[in-house]
Design an enzyme around this catalytic site. Sequence first.
Site, short mmCIF file in Angstrom:
data_model
loop_
_atom_site.label_atom_id
_atom_site.label_comp_id
_atom_site.label_asym_id
_atom_site.label_seq_id
_atom_site.Cartn_x
_atom_site.Cartn_y
_atom_site.Cartn_z
CG HIS A 89 -1.99 -1.04 1.16
ND1 HIS A 89 -2.98 -1.05 0.20
CD2 HIS A 89 -2.23 -2.12 1.93
CE1 HIS A 89 -3.78 -2.07 0.39
NE2 HIS A 89 -3.34 -2.75 1.43
CD GLU A 110 -3.97 -8.95 4.89
OE1 GLU A 110 -4.14 -7.87 5.48
OE2 GLU A 110 -3.15 -9.10 3.96
CG ASP A 161 -7.00 -6.11 3.71
OD1 ASP A 161 -7.84 -5.54 2.99
OD2 ASP A 161 -5.78 -5.90 3.59
C1 3PY Z 1 -4.57 -4.86 7.50
O1 3PY Z 1 -5.00 -4.43 8.60
O2 3PY Z 1 -5.28 -5.29 6.60
C2 3PY Z 1 -3.14 -4.86 7.27
O3 3PY Z 1 -2.69 -5.38 6.28
C3 3PY Z 1 -2.27 -4.19 8.30
O4 3PY Z 1 -0.97 -4.29 8.00
MG MG Z 2 -4.11 -5.86 4.87
#
Ligand code: 3PY
Ligand code: MG
Length: 259
Positions: free
Chosen positions: A52, A157, A183
């Site tokens: 990101h 995630e 995520d």
């Molecule tokens: C998320 O919270 O999705 C992340 O990838 C944090 O690093």
């Molecule tokens: Mg993430």
Amino acid sequence: MTAVPTAEARPLRARLRGGERLLATFVKSRDASVAEVLAAAGYDLIVADLEHSALSVGDIEGIVRACDAHGVPVVVRLPASALGLCGQLLDCGATGIQVSDVTSAQDAAAARAAVHYPPVGSRSLSLATRAGRFGAVSAGEHLTASLQSTVLVGQIESAEGVAAVGEILACDAFDALFIGPSDLSVSMGRPGDLRHPDVSGPIETVIAATASHGTPLGIFCGSAGEARQWAERGLTLLAVSTDLSMLGAAARAALGELR
Ligand code: 3PY
Ligand code: MG
């Protein structure tokens, strides 16, 4: 001996696997001075974010060089679709790779293959690199040091990743797992609602699975207070905020006081 010319006192991998509490922050800024400021502040590691941000492999080399001056290791976070960059990033002297959204044993195996040399993986060898000290170490020394010191972290995630956490852990590919709460909240249909049971329940599943497997666990934290709470739950790899979030928050706070 470490794989790179670094002032790192004790290898990150040993600290991570030993269950030491490690404080990190994400870096997205392309100016290596920003990473240098954070390294000088005393973080245990910097996570350079290739998922990101507008960072490139060349930027990572500058960030690693800046952090080396303070003995602070750099782990590069990238999506699985960018695993092909692992060799270049490690050649630049990055200490490790953090792969986002690991959802299966196959993902774990692919990540391991990308970061390790044969026979463990399929990373290609050149010693004409920072990691190879531009030829000042032998191939054998470099391969041994790389195997001992290269860190691999897998992010959980998504609903798929949580469902597969047992098979992912069984691969023993990762030095630590790391929860991406944002995520995960989107994947569970509760965007940004990290306290909703649909999000906190899966987080508990990952905490229980990693604890019973004996694998260190990390998480992204929006604040130091959040990090403290997760530390009390036994999580050891705590990534608190990002360079740009800290800058934005400080700027808004100053403006808020003045306007
Ligand atoms: C998320 O919270 O999705 C992340 O990838 C944090 O690093
Ligand atoms: Mg993430």
